[in-house]
Motif scaffolding. Sequence first.
Motif, PDB file in Angstrom:
ATOM      1  N   ARG A   1       0.862  -1.248   0.061  1.00 36.06           N
ATOM      2  CA  ARG A   1       0.004  -0.064  -0.129  1.00 36.06           C
ATOM      3  C   ARG A   1       1.010   1.171  -0.027  1.00 36.06           C
ATOM      4  N   PRO A   2       0.372   2.451  -0.217  1.00 35.42           N
ATOM      5  CA  PRO A   2       1.296   3.628  -0.391  1.00 35.42           C
ATOM      6  C   PRO A   2       1.906   3.803   1.051  1.00 35.42           C
ATOM      7  N   HIS A   3       2.969   4.746   0.921  1.00 37.83           N
ATOM      8  CA  HIS A   3       3.892   5.160   1.860  1.00 37.83           C
ATOM      9  C   HIS A   3       3.880   6.760   1.664  1.00 37.83           C
ATOM     10  N   LEU A   4       4.209   7.300   2.943  1.00 36.94           N
ATOM     11  CA  LEU A   4       4.677   8.463   2.807  1.00 36.94           C
ATOM     12  C   LEU A   4       6.088   8.549   2.351  1.00 36.94           C
ATOM     13  N   ALA A   5       6.437   9.112   1.435  1.00 41.29           N
ATOM     14  CA  ALA A   5       7.690   9.321   1.010  1.00 41.29           C
ATOM     15  C   ALA A   5       8.655  10.379   1.236  1.00 41.29           C
ATOM     16  N   VAL A   6       9.654  10.211   1.934  1.00 36.32           N
ATOM     17  CA  VAL A   6      10.664  10.981   2.404  1.00 36.32           C
ATOM     18  C   VAL A   6      11.843  11.173   1.132  1.00 36.32           C
TER      19      VAL A   6
ATOM     20  N   LEU B   1      -3.990  10.689   1.317  1.00 36.07           N
ATOM     21  CA  LEU B   1      -3.904  10.013   0.006  1.00 36.07           C
ATOM     22  C   LEU B   1      -3.425   8.672   0.465  1.00 36.07           C
ATOM     23  N   LEU B   2      -2.884   8.494   1.740  1.00 31.85           N
ATOM     24  CA  LEU B   2      -2.019   7.438   2.269  1.00 31.85           C
ATOM     25  C   LEU B   2      -3.132   5.899   2.458  1.00 31.85           C
ATOM     26  N   ASP B   3      -4.326   6.485   2.656  1.00 36.52           N
ATOM     27  CA  ASP B   3      -5.573   5.399   2.993  1.00 36.52           C
ATOM     28  C   ASP B   3      -6.387   5.587   1.957  1.00 36.52           C
TER      29      ASP B   3
END
Length: 449
Positions: free
Chosen positions: A83-88, A174-176
């Motif tokens: 699933r999507p991750h918060l990208a740093v 946007l992550l969920d």
Amino acid sequence: MTQPTSPEGHGSYTARYNLIGAGDGVETVSGAGQMAGIHGEADDVKPRLAVLRPSQHLLNKIDKEPTKEWSYSQPCRDWPEVRPHLAVLLSSGGQPQTEQIWGLGVVRPAHATDEDRKVILTHARRLRTPVPVTGSAALPPAGGPVTTAEEAVWDLLRPATPDVESEIARLLPLLDEGADWTDPGLRRRDERDALLLFAKVAGVAASASSSPVRAWDPRKPGLSYLAGLTGDAVQSMLGDNRIQLSWRSPEKPSEMLHRQFQSHRASQRYDFEVASITSRAVADGEPGSLDAYYYHCDSQTLVVLRYLRADPNGKITPRDLHMIRRFHDLIGPLGDRFAPSDGDYTLSNDPLFVRVHEQVPFTTTLHRTSSGAIYPYQQVMGAGTLIRHLVPTDFSRLVRDGWLGTRQVPFDIVQHAVETSVLTVGVALVILDFSRRPRANGAGATLSL
């Protein structure tokens, strides 16, 4: 594009996070599912994190086109969560000791290769004030998901600037994605995929993120993906005196939805209508699948996609193979009956293709065609394993240029096939393209010999 909100039946969350310190800087964000804070009052679950180190060249391109979706390969192959991750996004300028957080975005893993994995990066944006990477933060040296040093990464963002805080507030919803593995959810996934794929054929630019084709309101899902689209509804039976999609079957469908999409801009012209037809049996809860039809009215070109769900080994069930064989017995002979004329070359005159997704759920925030492949019917029936295939982008281009599909098919034959689809698989999506753009190979080109 309308910001996705919480779909009915998935609940909602209130995410309270504090990046600056206890009692300060509390924001509230609404979305789908259950999300807790980064720091402070709600601390049970944190957003999934990933650290990426794109090349400086790619970061420069992202900075120029922050709304674009980017894909690239990175060394870490092990992504336990798809699933999507918060990208740093980190930047070093070639000097690791001066590494800094360049920006933030949303990333999800795609397919793995022998040495690396492709990732899809979206909504990425450069921070106005880069955040230095200081202290003993144990960041993954090769990038990838953060699984053991999450607090160290969050510590880099505290104390945060308003820039960082606003970016996280923008990205958290946007992550969920409201992942839906139910039978209706997977059909909505397939309908969205077919609409986006054939919209490209009809002339909608793939990069048109503001297009109404992509704007979906998850609060109004209904039985069909079209129920949540913001396109203009058209009269019943597509009755604008161009083509009447009538229903001649004794069994009335449970739901028929229609949308119209038009653009007369010089840079992007399209004119097509979409109908979604759901059988009463599927509406009552029986399992079903999708047949998607594209019909270019001027050239009478027909292309049909049968959506199938393969098992984890890429195999299609004997029942599905039997059903598609029977369906091909109905529409497959059209390729012979309406054979191309002399000089009109095609790669395939068979109208039927098979669309097989990778095993992904329906999500509320995805606005692109799904992962997977498209196969000519003859390969599906002739090979034990699905090997050679078309990717959606190539398929759309070949259909648009006239290399695929059966031409000169009268619309009453299309109607009969649509009725058969609804009665056998449960749902049919019909795209009627009224544009005047020629669909013949090499249209408008001349050769000087």
